[in-house]
Design a protein around this motif. Structure first.
Motif, mmCIF file in Angstrom:
data_model
loop_
_atom_site.group_PDB
_atom_site.id
_atom_site.type_symbol
_atom_site.label_atom_id
_atom_site.label_comp_id
_atom_site.label_asym_id
_atom_site.label_seq_id
_atom_site.Cartn_x
_atom_site.Cartn_y
_atom_site.Cartn_z
ATOM 1 N N PRO A 101 16.981 -10.776 7.811
ATOM 2 C CA PRO A 101 15.893 -11.049 6.873
ATOM 3 C C PRO A 101 15.711 -9.874 5.914
ATOM 4 C CG PRO A 101 14.982 -10.337 8.963
ATOM 5 C CD PRO A 101 16.475 -10.415 9.149
ATOM 6 N N LEU A 102 15.483 -10.180 4.657
ATOM 7 C CA LEU A 102 15.307 -9.132 3.644
ATOM 8 C C LEU A 102 13.880 -9.064 3.128
ATOM 9 C CD1 LEU A 102 18.474 -9.647 1.395
ATOM 10 C CD2 LEU A 102 18.293 -8.613 3.665
ATOM 11 N N ALA A 103 13.258 -10.223 2.934
ATOM 12 C CA ALA A 103 11.895 -10.275 2.400
ATOM 13 C C ALA A 103 11.282 -11.616 2.774
ATOM 14 C CB ALA A 103 11.892 -10.104 0.882
ATOM 15 N N ALA A 104 9.947 -11.657 2.856
ATOM 16 C CA ALA A 104 9.291 -12.905 3.247
ATOM 17 C C ALA A 104 7.833 -12.909 2.831
ATOM 18 C CB ALA A 104 9.401 -13.120 4.765
ATOM 19 N N THR A 105 7.276 -14.098 2.750
ATOM 20 C CA THR A 105 5.848 -14.278 2.456
ATOM 21 C C THR A 105 5.290 -15.345 3.392
ATOM 22 O OG1 THR A 105 6.218 -16.031 0.824
ATOM 23 C CG2 THR A 105 6.175 -13.768 -0.008
ATOM 24 N N ILE A 106 3.958 -15.330 3.552
ATOM 25 C CA ILE A 106 3.235 -16.415 4.213
ATOM 26 C C ILE A 106 2.252 -16.991 3.213
ATOM 27 C CG2 ILE A 106 1.422 -16.947 5.886
ATOM 28 C CD1 ILE A 106 2.759 -15.269 7.909
ATOM 29 N N SER A 107 2.254 -18.311 3.074
ATOM 30 C CA SER A 107 1.331 -18.985 2.170
ATOM 31 C C SER A 107 0.485 -19.993 2.940
ATOM 32 C CB SER A 107 2.094 -19.720 1.059
ATOM 33 O OG SER A 107 2.778 -18.810 0.224
ATOM 34 N N LEU A 108 -0.796 -20.063 2.585
ATOM 35 C CA LEU A 108 -1.717 -21.051 3.138
ATOM 36 C C LEU A 108 -2.268 -21.895 2.006
ATOM 37 C CD1 LEU A 108 -3.813 -18.941 5.707
ATOM 38 C CD2 LEU A 108 -1.672 -20.167 6.087
ATOM 39 N N GLU A 109 -2.464 -23.180 2.273
ATOM 40 C CA GLU A 109 -2.955 -24.113 1.258
ATOM 41 C C GLU A 109 -4.323 -24.664 1.640
ATOM 42 O OE1 GLU A 109 1.521 -25.862 0.243
ATOM 43 O OE2 GLU A 109 0.270 -26.778 1.794
ATOM 44 N N PHE A 110 -5.110 -24.945 0.619
ATOM 45 C CA PHE A 110 -6.398 -25.608 0.815
ATOM 46 C C PHE A 110 -6.643 -26.491 -0.402
ATOM 47 C CE2 PHE A 110 -11.192 -25.448 0.523
ATOM 48 C CZ PHE A 110 -11.407 -26.347 1.566
ATOM 49 N N GLY A 111 -6.724 -27.807 -0.151
ATOM 50 C CA GLY A 111 -6.817 -28.715 -1.285
ATOM 51 C C GLY A 111 -5.570 -28.606 -2.138
ATOM 52 N N ASP A 112 -5.769 -28.451 -3.445
ATOM 53 C CA ASP A 112 -4.613 -28.317 -4.335
ATOM 54 C C ASP A 112 -4.383 -26.864 -4.731
ATOM 55 O OD1 ASP A 112 -6.752 -27.910 -6.018
ATOM 56 O OD2 ASP A 112 -6.141 -29.382 -7.531
ATOM 57 N N THR A 113 -4.768 -25.937 -3.834
ATOM 58 C CA THR A 113 -4.569 -24.517 -4.096
ATOM 59 C C THR A 113 -3.689 -23.902 -3.017
ATOM 60 O OG1 THR A 113 -6.447 -23.664 -2.800
ATOM 61 C CG2 THR A 113 -6.904 -24.466 -5.035
ATOM 62 N N SER A 114 -3.034 -22.795 -3.363
ATOM 63 C CA SER A 114 -2.151 -22.102 -2.429
ATOM 64 C C SER A 114 -2.370 -20.601 -2.562
ATOM 65 C CB SER A 114 -0.690 -22.445 -2.732
ATOM 66 O OG SER A 114 0.191 -21.701 -1.913
ATOM 67 N N GLU A 115 -2.347 -19.910 -1.425
ATOM 68 C CA GLU A 115 -2.558 -18.461 -1.415
ATOM 69 C C GLU A 115 -1.366 -17.779 -0.745
ATOM 70 O OE1 GLU A 115 -5.514 -16.774 -2.309
ATOM 71 O OE2 GLU A 115 -6.862 -18.478 -2.654
ATOM 72 N N ASN A 116 -0.716 -16.895 -1.486
ATOM 73 C CA ASN A 116 0.333 -16.045 -0.928
ATOM 74 C C ASN A 116 -0.383 -14.846 -0.313
ATOM 75 O OD1 ASN A 116 2.454 -14.304 -0.410
ATOM 76 N ND2 ASN A 116 3.475 -14.649 -2.362
ATOM 77 N N ILE A 117 -0.634 -14.903 0.992
ATOM 78 C CA ILE A 117 -1.566 -13.928 1.568
ATOM 79 C C ILE A 117 -0.907 -12.709 2.209
ATOM 80 C CG2 ILE A 117 -3.380 -15.638 1.866
ATOM 81 C CD1 ILE A 117 -2.686 -15.762 4.796
ATOM 82 N N TYR A 118 0.347 -12.816 2.624
ATOM 83 C CA TYR A 118 1.049 -11.657 3.177
ATOM 84 C C TYR A 118 2.498 -11.674 2.712
ATOM 85 C CZ TYR A 118 -2.814 -10.497 6.289
ATOM 86 O OH TYR A 118 -4.046 -10.134 6.771
ATOM 87 N N ALA A 119 3.025 -10.478 2.466
ATOM 88 C CA ALA A 119 4.417 -10.361 2.023
ATOM 89 C C ALA A 119 4.999 -9.056 2.539
ATOM 90 C CB ALA A 119 4.505 -10.419 0.503
ATOM 91 N N GLY A 120 6.252 -9.107 2.971
ATOM 92 C CA GLY A 120 6.923 -7.906 3.455
ATOM 93 C C GLY A 120 8.369 -7.869 3.012
ATOM 94 N N MET A 121 8.958 -6.663 3.056
ATOM 95 C CA MET A 121 10.340 -6.508 2.616
ATOM 96 C C MET A 121 10.989 -5.342 3.343
ATOM 97 S SD MET A 121 11.860 -5.789 -1.233
ATOM 98 C CE MET A 121 11.585 -4.019 -1.171
ATOM 99 N N ASP A 122 12.296 -5.448 3.560
ATOM 100 C CA ASP A 122 13.095 -4.342 4.077
ATOM 101 C C ASP A 122 13.611 -3.563 2.868
ATOM 102 O OD1 ASP A 122 14.972 -2.601 5.146
ATOM 103 O OD2 ASP A 122 15.711 -4.049 6.615
ATOM 104 N N ASP A 123 13.059 -2.378 2.671
ATOM 105 C CA ASP A 123 13.359 -1.606 1.466
ATOM 106 C C ASP A 123 14.822 -1.180 1.394
ATOM 107 O OD1 ASP A 123 11.974 -0.609 -0.904
ATOM 108 O OD2 ASP A 123 12.542 1.393 -0.196
ATOM 109 N N ASP A 124 15.527 -1.185 2.525
ATOM 110 C CA ASP A 124 16.943 -0.810 2.504
ATOM 111 C C ASP A 124 17.770 -1.766 1.651
ATOM 112 O OD1 ASP A 124 16.352 1.283 4.167
ATOM 113 O OD2 ASP A 124 17.245 0.401 5.963
ATOM 114 N N TYR A 125 17.242 -2.983 1.458
ATOM 115 C CA TYR A 125 17.976 -4.004 0.703
ATOM 116 C C TYR A 125 17.367 -4.257 -0.685
ATOM 117 C CZ TYR A 125 20.159 -5.191 5.186
ATOM 118 O OH TYR A 125 20.849 -5.155 6.379
ATOM 119 N N LYS A 126 16.586 -3.314 -1.179
ATOM 120 C CA LYS A 126 15.880 -3.558 -2.434
ATOM 121 C C LYS A 126 16.827 -3.808 -3.614
ATOM 122 C CE LYS A 126 15.252 1.400 -3.368
ATOM 123 N NZ LYS A 126 14.227 2.482 -3.548
ATOM 124 N N HIS A 127 18.047 -3.244 -3.546
ATOM 125 C CA HIS A 127 18.994 -3.453 -4.656
ATOM 126 C C HIS A 127 19.529 -4.879 -4.692
ATOM 127 C CE1 HIS A 127 21.121 -1.987 -1.120
ATOM 128 N NE2 HIS A 127 22.237 -2.531 -1.556
#
Length: 406
Positions: A300-326
């Protein structure tokens, strides 16, 4: 004639919230299950038996039996209606007094102004009327705070809208980074709890890189379990073995080409060939080194978690392995996260808060997607215990500043 009801059903609460123009995940009934270290109560305000306002209240216990009340991104109501605002807040203060609350803090989902990146902001024509109505009802406005750490919820956020979200509409550099990620073999998948262990590992690496403390696996599991049909994980991965094998084929081809060169071969062709050999050799070494350490072909290099409510979506957490930033995995992940939200029917996706001065790392990254920058009117305090309010709010403010430094 207004009236109120304590303990309205989650269905009634959410139905009203979703139908309003203030729909927000933090005012969904289920959000209280996430904040289960707080007590919760749902209140409905009625006019002639018609529901006209809702509030999901969170109660935080304090020493000596006192509490504070927080209403995240609420209450939800027509804030331009002064009579409704006054009745709602008077009712909430009465109920909070029964819980020995010192004050009620809330930050309604009302914008002060908004704009596209680097454009002049458009003022909300109702904002000053709304602020006036809240102050007339006895609230103290915290004001246009300048530091992201001064508020519980960010006062500035970057929001993407389905109506104008498309690859071709992104800034040139962002499109190049997305293409780079794809060309380097980065793949994106969407899933649920089966991806959470890798997600949690990415978050730990993000914590270490930024020197901050976030959440753990149990919390992420709780998010998906609480919103089972309204959540997803977006994850970018790289197949180390396949990538290394592909590059090795390219390397052999470059070496074979080099063997054909003579003293008459153009100098720039020789130099470019050597640069290609060096680049391929370096990346292959990197990939094989990673593979030997992880003992995995796909990482895994990067990921997010999204939650929805009605017709809205929230990207609430995100992480990344900086070794693969290139490999540009974060750019591709966030792009696909929003695209997936819109395919699932969301009208907008909130990328999260940014610095109030729009000069920090959060803004620099999120502005790459040309979002709408939305500025909320901010927090309000409604005193409940007039004798202890000033002292308790001062103590709360000092504690929050101290916590924001750690």
């Amino acid at each position: 004639m207004y009236s109120y009801k304590i303990g309205i059903s989650a269905e009634d609460h959410d139905r009203f919230a979703i139908a309003s123009d203030q729909t927000n995940l933090l005012q969904s009934a289920s959000w209280a299950k996430i904040k289960d270290n707080w007590a919760n109560e749902r209140v409905g305000i009625y006019e002639n038996d018609q529901l006209v306002a809702v509030a999901s209240l969170l109660y935080q216990p304090l020493p000596m039996g006192f509490t504070i009340v927080y209403i995240p991104r609420g209450p939800i109501m027509d804030y331009t209606n002064g009579d409704l605002v006054n009745y709602t807040l008077t009712t909430l203060r009465t109920l909070a007094r029964q819980k020995r609350a010192l004050f009620i803090k809330f930050d309604p989902a009302i914008l002060l102004r908004d704009s596209k990146v680097n454009e002049v902001a458009t003022e909300n024509p109702d904002a000053q009327l709304i602020i006036g109505n809240l102050q007339a009802a006895g609230c103290e406005w915290v004001g246009e705070t300048t530091d992201i750490a001064e508020n519980i919820q960010p006062r500035y956020q970057a929001n993407l809208y389905a109506a104008d979200y498309a690859f071709d509409n992104l800034p040139k550099k962002t499109k190049q980074n997305i293409k780079t990620a794809r060309n380097k073999g980065v793949q994106v998948q969407f899933g649920g709890s089966e991806l959470l262990e890798d997600f949690a590992d990415l978050m730990k690496k993000t914590e270490a890189r930024k020197g901050i403390s976030l959440r753990g696996l149990d919390y992420y599991q709780k998010l998906l379990a609480t919103y089972p049909d309204q959540s997803y994980v977006t994850m970018a991965t790289l197949n180390l073995k396949e990538r290394a094998e592909l590059l090795d084929q390219q390397l052999q081809k470059a070496i074979a080409e080099k063997a054909t060169f003579t003293e008459n071969t153009r100098k720039n062709k020789v130099e470019n060939n050597q640069k290609e050999i060096d680049r391929l050799t370096e990346e292959i070494k990197f990939l094989k080194g990673k593979q030997s350490k992880t003992k995995r072909d796909i990482v895994p290099l990067a990921a997010t978690i999204s939650l929805e409510f009605g017709d809205t979506s929230e990207n609430i957490y995100a992480g990344m392995d900086d070794d693969y930033k290139h490999y540009q995995p974060a750019i591709l992940t966030w792009y696909e996260t929003a695209a997936h939200a819109f395919k699932r029917g969301s009208r907008w996706q909130n990328m999260g808060g940014i610095e109030n001065q729009m000069d920090g790392g959060l803004y620099q990254f999120k502005s790459k997607f040309d979002p709408t920058i939305e500025e909320f009117i901010g927090e309000f305090n409604l005193p409940v215990n007039s004798l202890l309010y000033k002292l308790s709010n001062t103590a709360y403010t000092i504690r929050k500043k101290l916590r924001s430094k750690h």
